[in-house]
Design a protein around this motif. Structure first.
Motif, PDB file in Angstrom:
ATOM      1  N   ARG A  86       0.828  -1.283   0.096  1.00 52.27           N
ATOM      2  CA  ARG A  86      -0.041  -0.033   0.031  1.00 52.27           C
ATOM      3  C   ARG A  86       0.874   1.158  -0.069  1.00 52.27           C
ATOM      4  NH1 ARG A  86      -5.315   1.939  -1.146  1.00 52.27           N
ATOM      5  NH2 ARG A  86      -5.220   4.216  -0.434  1.00 52.27           N
ATOM      6  N   SER A  87       1.930   1.255   0.788  1.00 53.13           N
ATOM      7  CA  SER A  87       2.772   2.453   0.654  1.00 53.13           C
ATOM      8  C   SER A  87       3.331   2.702  -0.690  1.00 53.13           C
ATOM      9  CB  SER A  87       3.929   2.381   1.431  1.00 53.13           C
ATOM     10  OG  SER A  87       4.906   1.199   1.194  1.00 53.13           O
ATOM     11  N   HIS A  88       3.394   1.765  -1.459  1.00 51.53           N
ATOM     12  CA  HIS A  88       4.206   1.863  -2.892  1.00 51.53           C
ATOM     13  C   HIS A  88       2.768   2.386  -3.537  1.00 51.53           C
ATOM     14  CE1 HIS A  88       7.850  -0.066  -1.879  1.00 51.53           C
ATOM     15  NE2 HIS A  88       6.956  -1.100  -1.686  1.00 51.53           N
ATOM     16  N   TYR A  89       1.637   1.993  -3.555  1.00 48.98           N
ATOM     17  CA  TYR A  89       0.226   2.467  -4.139  1.00 48.98           C
ATOM     18  C   TYR A  89       0.308   4.004  -3.957  1.00 48.98           C
ATOM     19  CZ  TYR A  89      -4.428   2.881  -5.184  1.00 48.98           C
ATOM     20  OH  TYR A  89      -5.889   3.120  -5.535  1.00 48.98           O
ATOM     21  N   ASP A  90       0.357   4.376  -2.505  1.00 49.99           N
ATOM     22  CA  ASP A  90       0.193   5.706  -2.273  1.00 49.99           C
ATOM     23  C   ASP A  90       1.494   6.774  -2.873  1.00 49.99           C
ATOM     24  OD1 ASP A  90      -1.995   5.229  -0.848  1.00 49.99           O
ATOM     25  OD2 ASP A  90      -0.971   5.170   1.176  1.00 49.99           O
ATOM     26  N   GLN A  91       2.481   5.996  -3.013  1.00 47.83           N
ATOM     27  CA  GLN A  91       3.597   6.840  -3.581  1.00 47.83           C
ATOM     28  C   GLN A  91       3.251   6.937  -5.237  1.00 47.83           C
ATOM     29  OE1 GLN A  91       7.379   5.575  -2.717  1.00 47.83           O
ATOM     30  NE2 GLN A  91       8.387   7.043  -4.150  1.00 47.83           N
ATOM     31  N   GLY A 106      -8.515  16.194 -14.192  1.00 45.55           N
ATOM     32  CA  GLY A 106      -9.342  15.482 -13.335  1.00 45.55           C
ATOM     33  C   GLY A 106      -8.436  15.241 -11.867  1.00 45.55           C
ATOM     34  N   HIS A 107      -8.789  14.927 -10.790  1.00 50.90           N
ATOM     35  CA  HIS A 107      -8.194  14.729  -9.518  1.00 50.90           C
ATOM     36  C   HIS A 107      -7.797  13.239  -9.428  1.00 50.90           C
ATOM     37  CE1 HIS A 107      -9.847  18.578  -7.524  1.00 50.90           C
ATOM     38  NE2 HIS A 107      -9.086  18.806  -8.570  1.00 50.90           N
ATOM     39  N   VAL A 108      -6.580  13.131  -9.230  1.00 48.96           N
ATOM     40  CA  VAL A 108      -6.230  11.639  -9.079  1.00 48.96           C
ATOM     41  C   VAL A 108      -7.043  10.823  -7.903  1.00 48.96           C
ATOM     42  CG1 VAL A 108      -4.247  10.042  -8.573  1.00 48.96           C
ATOM     43  CG2 VAL A 108      -4.057  12.049  -9.997  1.00 48.96           C
ATOM     44  N   SER A 109      -7.548   9.773  -8.124  1.00 49.50           N
ATOM     45  CA  SER A 109      -8.158   9.030  -7.108  1.00 49.50           C
ATOM     46  C   SER A 109      -7.888   7.543  -7.123  1.00 49.50           C
ATOM     47  CB  SER A 109      -9.725   9.079  -7.303  1.00 49.50           C
ATOM     48  OG  SER A 109     -10.100   8.692  -8.767  1.00 49.50           O
ATOM     49  N   THR A 110      -6.874   7.087  -8.089  1.00 53.11           N
ATOM     50  CA  THR A 110      -6.783   5.725  -8.171  1.00 53.11           C
ATOM     51  C   THR A 110      -5.545   5.516  -8.989  1.00 53.11           C
ATOM     52  OG1 THR A 110      -7.804   3.396  -8.701  1.00 53.11           O
ATOM     53  CG2 THR A 110      -8.096   5.060 -10.093  1.00 53.11           C
ATOM     54  N   LEU A 111      -5.057   4.214  -9.224  1.00 50.75           N
ATOM     55  CA  LEU A 111      -4.080   3.636 -10.261  1.00 50.75           C
ATOM     56  C   LEU A 111      -4.957   3.040 -11.309  1.00 50.75           C
ATOM     57  CD1 LEU A 111      -0.971   2.711  -7.714  1.00 50.75           C
ATOM     58  CD2 LEU A 111      -1.245   4.954  -9.051  1.00 50.75           C
ATOM     59  N   ASP A 136     -12.780   9.101 -13.965  1.00 51.35           N
ATOM     60  CA  ASP A 136     -13.327   9.130 -15.211  1.00 51.35           C
ATOM     61  C   ASP A 136     -12.333   8.443 -16.288  1.00 51.35           C
ATOM     62  OD1 ASP A 136     -15.733  10.401 -14.503  1.00 51.35           O
ATOM     63  OD2 ASP A 136     -15.024  12.358 -15.228  1.00 51.35           O
ATOM     64  N   CYS A 137     -11.216   8.870 -16.206  1.00 52.20           N
ATOM     65  CA  CYS A 137     -10.067   8.280 -17.164  1.00 52.20           C
ATOM     66  C   CYS A 137      -9.960   6.701 -16.746  1.00 52.20           C
ATOM     67  CB  CYS A 137      -8.716   8.947 -16.966  1.00 52.20           C
ATOM     68  SG  CYS A 137      -8.703  10.442 -17.626  1.00 52.20           S
ATOM     69  N   ASN A 138     -10.040   6.331 -15.745  1.00 56.32           N
ATOM     70  CA  ASN A 138      -9.749   5.109 -15.220  1.00 56.32           C
ATOM     71  C   ASN A 138     -10.807   4.190 -15.827  1.00 56.32           C
ATOM     72  OD1 ASN A 138     -10.390   2.795 -12.488  1.00 56.32           O
ATOM     73  ND2 ASN A 138      -8.555   2.585 -13.501  1.00 56.32           N
ATOM     74  N   LYS A 139     -12.179   4.641 -15.778  1.00 54.27           N
ATOM     75  CA  LYS A 139     -13.211   3.842 -16.199  1.00 54.27           C
ATOM     76  C   LYS A 139     -13.016   3.993 -17.827  1.00 54.27           C
ATOM     77  CE  LYS A 139     -16.430   5.005 -12.585  1.00 54.27           C
ATOM     78  NZ  LYS A 139     -17.648   5.742 -12.088  1.00 54.27           N
ATOM     79  N   LYS A 140     -12.645   4.994 -18.401  1.00 55.40           N
ATOM     80  CA  LYS A 140     -12.666   4.864 -19.995  1.00 55.40           C
ATOM     81  C   LYS A 140     -11.561   4.213 -20.416  1.00 55.40           C
ATOM     82  CE  LYS A 140     -14.919   9.641 -19.994  1.00 55.40           C
ATOM     83  NZ  LYS A 140     -16.521   8.971 -20.205  1.00 55.40           N
ATOM     84  N   MET A 141     -10.574   4.001 -19.679  1.00 54.86           N
ATOM     85  CA  MET A 141      -9.397   3.267 -20.130  1.00 54.86           C
ATOM     86  C   MET A 141      -9.848   1.783 -20.451  1.00 54.86           C
ATOM     87  SD  MET A 141      -6.189   4.776 -20.531  1.00 54.86           S
ATOM     88  CE  MET A 141      -5.018   3.650 -19.810  1.00 54.86           C
ATOM     89  N   GLY A 142     -10.668   1.241 -19.855  1.00 54.86           N
ATOM     90  CA  GLY A 142     -11.258   0.181 -20.107  1.00 54.86           C
ATOM     91  C   GLY A 142     -10.295  -1.102 -19.690  1.00 54.86           C
ATOM     92  N   ALA A 143     -10.513  -2.315 -20.342  1.00 56.33           N
ATOM     93  CA  ALA A 143      -9.766  -3.467 -19.825  1.00 56.33           C
ATOM     94  C   ALA A 143      -9.677  -4.429 -21.124  1.00 56.33           C
ATOM     95  CB  ALA A 143     -10.470  -4.396 -18.682  1.00 56.33           C
ATOM     96  N   GLY A 144      -9.458  -3.767 -22.279  1.00 57.69           N
ATOM     97  CA  GLY A 144      -9.253  -4.417 -23.187  1.00 57.69           C
ATOM     98  C   GLY A 144      -7.971  -4.766 -23.661  1.00 57.69           C
ATOM     99  N   ALA A 145      -7.835  -5.949 -24.610  1.00 58.26           N
ATOM    100  CA  ALA A 145      -6.431  -6.226 -24.892  1.00 58.26           C
ATOM    101  C   ALA A 145      -5.660  -5.021 -25.764  1.00 58.26           C
ATOM    102  CB  ALA A 145      -6.405  -7.448 -25.818  1.00 58.26           C
ATOM    103  N   ILE A 146      -4.159  -4.760 -25.726  1.00 62.42           N
ATOM    104  CA  ILE A 146      -3.707  -3.916 -26.283  1.00 62.42           C
ATOM    105  C   ILE A 146      -3.328  -4.244 -27.900  1.00 62.42           C
ATOM    106  CG2 ILE A 146      -1.528  -2.577 -26.547  1.00 62.42           C
ATOM    107  CD1 ILE A 146      -1.227  -3.031 -23.335  1.00 62.42           C
ATOM    108  N   GLY A 147      -3.779  -3.334 -28.732  1.00 64.23           N
ATOM    109  CA  GLY A 147      -3.211  -3.867 -30.189  1.00 64.23           C
ATOM    110  C   GLY A 147      -2.695  -2.574 -30.972  1.00 64.23           C
ATOM    111  N   VAL A 148      -2.311  -2.996 -32.265  1.00 58.58           N
ATOM    112  CA  VAL A 148      -1.452  -2.011 -32.824  1.00 58.58           C
ATOM    113  C   VAL A 148      -2.293  -0.635 -33.023  1.00 58.58           C
ATOM    114  CG1 VAL A 148      -0.213  -1.222 -35.081  1.00 58.58           C
ATOM    115  CG2 VAL A 148      -0.194  -3.967 -34.059  1.00 58.58           C
ATOM    116  N   GLU A 149      -3.648  -0.780 -33.261  1.00 56.15           N
ATOM    117  CA  GLU A 149      -4.336   0.190 -33.328  1.00 56.15           C
ATOM    118  C   GLU A 149      -5.045   1.060 -32.242  1.00 56.15           C
ATOM    119  OE1 GLU A 149      -4.793   1.612 -36.410  1.00 56.15           O
ATOM    120  OE2 GLU A 149      -3.753   0.101 -37.267  1.00 56.15           O
TER     121      GLU A 149
END
Length: 272
Positions: A86-91, A106-111, A136-149
């Motif tokens: 957790r200390s690394h998470y907070d850092q 936006g205000h940072v709220s997570t990783l 908002d950014c965390n939600k929009k990043m999603g959990a998809g696979a990384i592709g060239v496009e």
């Protein structure tokens, strides 16, 4: 931040001795995978990593450890309040003024996991895969696979020119009240890959709409101040605002550059 230390702190706090031993035995394999991550991220080739299957928590992903094992390691030992990491998470979550580096306001709220932990669980506690983000950014990043496009600029590895060369433009609309529209226009000498990453970042995070809201709110707050200026004073004020931003692709920097370019706004529109 030392990735081996983060991994060891997370593993060392596991209450399940058998699982802890499995993670300890896998340390070298995890370190090798992490080193490969750094090399591939440096040349925008993270898409070469195979993505884990959707919904199969029991899938073995590395050294007899399952997808669930790695995901739980992050959830239980980094994001959890009393976890060993957790200390690394907070850092890692600390940024200048607590502002999200993905959208710039936006205000940072997570990783956020740049390579989603649901698809690339081996990197669930890898510091260079963890990016401070607003909700908002965390939600929009999603959990998809990384592709060239579908690769975005990596905050820790992307070319420096993405910060110093202008690619974000703001066009002023001749409306009352004044409205603006954001768009991407990349420099002519950029590589196709870099252009794709920037455009995907802009599109995936829905920055055109989000920036327009920020700009509209800002213009409403300074409307009366601007209306009291003479055209000469407005020219001076807006020109100074354009030059005060060290990074030209912040939403406010692009806004003032757009206002300065707008002959309509500088002559008449600022009084509407």
């Amino acid at each position: 931040m030392n990735r081996a230390t983060v991994y060891a702190d997370c593993v060392g706090s596991l209450s399940n001795a058998v699982l802890s031993a499995k993670f300890t035995e896998a340390a070298l394999a995890v370190e090798e995978a992490s080193e490969l991550y750094a090399k591939r991220a440096g040349i925008s080739e993270l898409h070469h990593f195979p993505a884990a299957a959707w919904g199969n928590d029991d899938q073995i992903v590395l050294a007899n450890l399952t997808k669930k094992d790695f995901v739980d390691l992050y959830d239980g030992q980094m994001s959890k309040g009393k976890g060993g990491g957790r200390s690394h998470y907070d850092q890692l979550r600390m940024t200048e003024l607590g502002i999200c580096p993905l959208c710039g306001f936006g205000h940072v709220s997570t990783l956020d996991h740049f390579a989603a932990k649901a698809r690339y669980p081996v990197f669930s506690v890898l510091p260079i895969n963890l990016v401070p983000a607003c909700t908002d950014c965390n939600k929009k990043m999603g959990a998809g696979a990384i592709g060239v496009e579908t690769t975005m600029p990596h905050p820790y590895f992307e070319e420096a020119r993405i910060e110093t060369e202008t690619w974000l433009l703001c066009d002023v609309q001749d409306t009352n009240p004044v409205t603006v529209a954001y768009r991407v226009e990349t420099p002519a000498d950029w590589s196709e890959g870099l252009c794709k990453r920037v455009r995907h970042h802009f599109s995936e995070l829905e920055l055109a709409a989000r920036y327009a809201v920020q700009a509209g709110s800002h213009l409403a707050s300074v409307k009366d101040f601007l209306a009291d200026l003479t055209p000469a004073d407005l020219q001076t004020f807006v020109g100074r605002r354009v030059n005060r931003f060290p990074r030209p692709n912040e939403w406010e920097a692009a806004l003032y550059a757009g206002l300065f370019r707008s002959q309509w706004f500088m002559q008449d529109g600022y009084r509407l």
